[in-house]
Design an enzyme around this catalytic site. Structure first.
Site, PDB file in Angstrom:
ATOM      1  N   HIS A 182      -6.444   4.363  -6.799  1.00 40.64           N
ATOM      2  CA  HIS A 182      -5.282   4.741  -5.982  1.00 40.64           C
ATOM      3  C   HIS A 182      -4.183   5.235  -6.917  1.00 40.64           C
ATOM      4  O   HIS A 182      -3.716   4.502  -7.798  1.00 40.64           O
ATOM      5  CB  HIS A 182      -4.778   3.555  -5.153  1.00 40.64           C
ATOM      6  N   ARG A 184      -0.955   5.974  -6.992  1.00 43.75           N
ATOM      7  CA  ARG A 184       0.394   5.443  -7.240  1.00 43.75           C
ATOM      8  C   ARG A 184       0.400   4.070  -7.894  1.00 43.75           C
ATOM      9  O   ARG A 184       1.465   3.584  -8.276  1.00 43.75           O
ATOM     10  CB  ARG A 184       1.135   5.361  -5.907  1.00 43.75           C
ATOM     11  N   GLU A 185      -0.764   3.460  -8.065  1.00 48.20           N
ATOM     12  CA  GLU A 185      -0.821   2.098  -8.602  1.00 48.20           C
ATOM     13  C   GLU A 185      -0.840   2.142 -10.133  1.00 48.20           C
ATOM     14  O   GLU A 185      -1.804   1.754 -10.788  1.00 48.20           O
ATOM     15  CB  GLU A 185      -2.022   1.377  -7.979  1.00 48.20           C
ATOM     16  N   ARG A 240      -1.414   8.419  -2.908  1.00 49.75           N
ATOM     17  CA  ARG A 240      -2.460   7.372  -2.976  1.00 49.75           C
ATOM     18  C   ARG A 240      -3.872   7.950  -3.125  1.00 49.75           C
ATOM     19  O   ARG A 240      -4.681   7.469  -3.909  1.00 49.75           O
ATOM     20  CB  ARG A 240      -2.391   6.557  -1.674  1.00 49.75           C
ATOM     21  N   ARG A 258     -12.260   4.133   0.483  1.00 51.91           N
ATOM     22  CA  ARG A 258     -12.873   4.084   1.813  1.00 51.91           C
ATOM     23  C   ARG A 258     -14.085   5.019   1.860  1.00 51.91           C
ATOM     24  O   ARG A 258     -14.689   5.207   2.895  1.00 51.91           O
ATOM     25  CB  ARG A 258     -11.876   4.538   2.906  1.00 51.91           C
ATOM     26  N   HIS A 310      -6.378  -2.779  -8.695  1.00 49.31           N
ATOM     27  CA  HIS A 310      -5.430  -2.212  -7.725  1.00 49.31           C
ATOM     28  C   HIS A 310      -4.085  -2.930  -7.862  1.00 49.31           C
ATOM     29  O   HIS A 310      -3.942  -3.897  -8.586  1.00 49.31           O
ATOM     30  CB  HIS A 310      -5.959  -2.408  -6.298  1.00 49.31           C
ATOM     31  N   SER A 311      -3.108  -2.440  -7.126  1.00 47.29           N
ATOM     32  CA  SER A 311      -1.859  -3.173  -6.956  1.00 47.29           C
ATOM     33  C   SER A 311      -1.363  -2.833  -5.544  1.00 47.29           C
ATOM     34  O   SER A 311      -1.783  -1.826  -4.980  1.00 47.29           O
ATOM     35  CB  SER A 311      -0.817  -2.760  -8.005  1.00 47.29           C
ATOM     36  N   TYR A 312      -0.476  -3.586  -4.949  1.00 44.73           N
ATOM     37  CA  TYR A 312       0.066  -4.817  -5.431  1.00 44.73           C
ATOM     38  C   TYR A 312      -0.285  -5.916  -4.438  1.00 44.73           C
ATOM     39  O   TYR A 312      -0.789  -5.603  -3.361  1.00 44.73           O
ATOM     40  CB  TYR A 312       1.605  -4.710  -5.555  1.00 44.73           C
ATOM     41  N   GLU A 385      -5.771  -7.269  -7.209  1.00 40.01           N
ATOM     42  CA  GLU A 385      -4.497  -6.636  -6.840  1.00 40.01           C
ATOM     43  C   GLU A 385      -3.421  -7.233  -7.742  1.00 40.01           C
ATOM     44  O   GLU A 385      -3.052  -8.396  -7.595  1.00 40.01           O
ATOM     45  CB  GLU A 385      -4.150  -6.924  -5.371  1.00 40.01           C
TER      46      GLU A 385
HETATM   47  O1  0X9 Z   1      -6.667  -1.212   0.846  1.00 35.54           O
HETATM   48  C1  0X9 Z   1      -7.160  -1.111  -0.267  1.00 35.54           C
HETATM   49  O2  0X9 Z   1      -7.929  -0.207  -0.618  1.00 35.54           O
HETATM   50  C2  0X9 Z   1      -6.834  -2.174  -1.309  1.00 35.54           C
HETATM   51  N1  0X9 Z   1      -5.432  -2.471  -1.269  1.00 35.54           N
HETATM   52  S1  0X9 Z   1      -4.367  -1.359  -1.831  1.00 35.54           S
HETATM   53  O3  0X9 Z   1      -3.033  -1.811  -1.493  1.00 35.54           O
HETATM   54  N2  0X9 Z   1      -4.456  -1.345  -3.405  1.00 35.54           N
HETATM   55  O4  0X9 Z   1      -4.702  -0.099  -1.311  1.00 35.54           O
HETATM   56  C3  0X9 Z   1      -7.616  -3.423  -1.015  1.00 35.54           C
HETATM   57  C4  0X9 Z   1      -9.083  -3.267  -0.946  1.00 35.54           C
HETATM   58  C5  0X9 Z   1      -9.750  -4.584  -1.033  1.00 35.54           C
HETATM   59  N3  0X9 Z   1     -11.095  -4.551  -0.863  1.00 35.54           N
HETATM   60  C6  0X9 Z   1     -12.071  -4.611  -1.792  1.00 35.54           C
HETATM   61  N4  0X9 Z   1     -12.420  -3.553  -2.454  1.00 35.54           N
HETATM   62  N5  0X9 Z   1     -12.675  -5.753  -1.975  1.00 35.54           N
HETATM   63 ZN    ZN Z   2      -5.225   0.271  -4.326  1.00 40.65          ZN
END
Ligand code: 0X9
Ligand code: ZN
Length: 419
Positions: A182, A184-185, A240, A258, A310-312, A385
Site C-alpha cells: 500500500h 501511502r504506508e 493506496r 485484494r 502494513h500500517s497503521y 500493521e
Molecule cells: O485492509 C488491508 O489491506 C490491511 N489494512 S490497511 O490499513 N494496511 O490497508 C489489512 C489486511 C489484513 N489482512 C491480511 N492480509 N491478513
Molecule cells: Zn496496508
C-alpha cells in the site's frame, strides 16, 4: 554512490515540486467512528465497498474504530449519513495538509543534517529511486547481499528483492517480507530498509543477528508497489493502490491486497474501480501481485515465514482474512504471534493486538497473507500493521522510524526464535 546533503536535498525538492501538481489536503480531516452494533459495523463495511470514500481503518468489533478521511466539502454530508445511522464520530486529525507539510519539513531537515556514508540515511523517508540506489550500493559493497529484479510494475519500474545470506548454496529456510504494497504506508518500506541495514551491519558483531543469518536467508521486497509509492511522493501523499488504468473508468488503481485468489471478490473488497479496495478485473490481474506470488512460489518449501508489512493500527495478524474461520494451525500461530508481540511491547511499551484478521480486524478478501498460507503452505504467514493507532495514521513522522523499526525488529527476532 552517496546521495545526500543540502545540494541534493534542494534539487530533489525542486524536482518534486515542478514535475507534478500535488493533491492538497489542506482542511481534510480524519474522523473516528465507534460503531456500537453489528448492524452499524456492517453498514460501514458496505459503505466502504460501494463508495470511493477513503477509509483509513475499519472496525471489526464494537471495541475497534473506523477512521475515515473527509474533505472540508464532504464533511457535512458524511456527518449527516453517520448521524442517520446513529453513529457518533470525533475528529482524530484536523488538518492533513498541515501534517503533510510538517512531514516534508522534517524529511528535508533530516536530509540536510545527514552526514553518514551510506547512499541514504536509513532513519529517514526516501523516494523509490533512493531506496533502489541504497539496495544497489549494499549489493555491490556487502558480500552478504544480493538483489534481483523480480518483476516489473505497470509503469515499468523494477520490483526488487534483496536477499541477505551467509551461504546461498545452503538453501536455508527463508524469512520473507513484502513491504509497502500500500503506497501511502511509508513507515513499512522505512522499517524494512532499517531492518536490512541492521542485519547487514550487525552480522559478525552482534551474536543474535549472526546466529539468525546463519540459520535463515532473509529476503525483502522493500517496495512491492513502486508506481503507487512513487505517485505518493510526487502527486498524492495518500495514494493506496497501484497505478493500473482501469478500462471504462476514470479511476486509477487496484488494491493489490485484494488481488490475490483466496476469497477473491468477496467481503471487504470492491468491484468498483473508484473504491480504495478495488480488487481488480481478476485475481492476479496486476503485475505487482504476480511478482509476489512468483517470488514465494520460487522458494516453495523453504519459506518458513512470510510477513506483509502494513500500517497503521498496531496489529499482528494471521489468516484467515477472507473469513472468520480459523486455520487448523491457529494455536501454533497464536503462540508465535504472542512471542513476537510480547518482545515488541517489551521494547517501549507499544501495545499490539494479535490474532486472525477475520476476528481481530475485519474480513478482507484476496490478501497476500491468505495466499501465502492457504495456497503456498506457509503456516507462519502474517500481516503486521505498524504504528500508530491514529494520531498520525499514515503520516508517521520520520522521528518515529527508528523506534517503530526497533520494536518491530525485536518482535520479529523473538518470533523467529520461537518458531
Ligand atoms: O485492509 C488491508 O489491506 C490491511 N489494512 S490497511 O490499513 N494496511 O490497508 C489489512 C489486511 C489484513 N489482512 C491480511 N492480509 N491478513
Ligand atoms: Zn496496508
Amino acid at each position: 554512490m552517496r546521495i545526500h546533503g543540502p545540494v541534493f536535498c534542494i534539487c530533489a525538492l525542486l524536482a518534486l515540486s515542478t514535475t507534478a501538481v500535488k493533491v492538497d489536503y489542506t482542511g481534510h480531516m480524519v474522523i473516528r467512528v465507534s460503531p456500537k452494533t453489528e448492524e452499524q459495523i456492517k453498514f460501514l463495511s458496505d459503505w466502504e465497498s460501494t463508495s470511493s470514500i477513503d477509509f483509513w481503518s475499519r472496525a471489526a468489533t464494537t471495541k475497534t474504530f473506523t477512521d475515515i478521511r473527509v474533505s472540508p466539502e464532504s464533511y457535512k454530508h458524511v456527518a449527516q449519513i453517520l448521524l442517520d445511522k446513529k453513529l457518533n464520530h470525533k475528529i482524530l486529525i484536523s488538518n492533513l495538509g498541515e501534517l503533510e507539510r510538517q512531514e516534508q519539513q522534517e524529511i528535508a531537515l533530516r536530509r540536510a543534517l545527514y552526514n553518514g556514508d551510506k547512499a541514504i540515511d536509513v532513519e529517514n523517508y526516501h523516494t523509490y529511486e533512493e531506496v533502489m540506489a541504497y539496495l544497489a550500493e549494499l549489493a555491490s559493497t556487502n558480500p552478504l547481499v544480493t538483489t534481483m529484479v523480480a518483476g516489473s510494475s505497470i509503469e515499468g519500474r523494477d520490483i526488487v528483492q534483496a536477499t541477505i545470506s551467509s551461504d546461498l548454496s545452503a538453501n536455508k529456510p527463508i524469512a520473507w517480507f513484502d513491504c509497502n504494497i500500500h503506497a501511502r504506508e511509508w513507515i513499512t518500506a522505512a522499517t524494512c530498509v532499517w531492518i536490512i541495514d541492521t542485519i547487514t551491519t550487525g552480522y559478525g558483531s552482534d551474536p543474535e543477528i549472526t546466529a539468525l543469518v546463519d540459520q535463515y536467508d532473509w529476503k525483502f521486497v522493500p517496495i512491492a508497489n513502486p508506481d503507487g509509492y512513487a505517485f505518493s511522493w510526487t502527486n498524492d501523499r495518500l495514494w493506496r493502490k497501484n497505478r493500473a488504468v482501469n478500462p471504462g473508468s476514470v479511476c486509477v488503481g487496484v488494491d493489490l491486497n485484494r488481488n490475490f485468489p483466496v476469497g477473491f471478490g468477496g467481503t471487504g473488497s470492491s468491484n468498483g474501480p473508484c473504491s480504495e479496495t478495488f480488487h481488480g478485473a481478476a485475481e492476479f490481474s496486476e503485475p505487482e501481485s504476480i511478482t509476489l506470488k512468483n517470488l514465494i512460489a520460487a522458494d516453495a518449501g523453504r519459506v518458513k515465514t512470510a510477513i506483509s508489512m502494513h500500517s497503521y493500527s498496531q496489529l499482528w495478524l494471521s489468516s484467515y482474512s477472507y473469513s472468520s474461520a480459523l486455520p487448523a494451525e491457529y494455536p501454533e500461530m497464536l503462540r508465535a504471534m504472542r512471542a513476537g508481540v510480547d518482545a515488541l511491547t517489551a521494547t517501549y511499551g507499544t501495545v499490539y493486538d494479535y490474532g486472525s484478521t477475520g476476528t481481530v480486524l475485519y474480513i478482507a478478501s484476496g490478501t497476500t497473507t491468505d495466499h501465502y498460507y492457504k495456497n503456498e503452505g506457509v503456516v507462519h504467514s502474517y500481516t503486521i500493521e505498524l504504528r500508530d493507532t491514529g494520531l498520525y495514521g499514515f503520516e508517521l513522522p520520520p522521528r518515529l522510524i527508528v523506534p517503530t523499526a526497533t520494536e518491530t525488529w525485536n518482535g520479529i527476532k523473538a518470533f523467529i526464535n520461537a518458531i
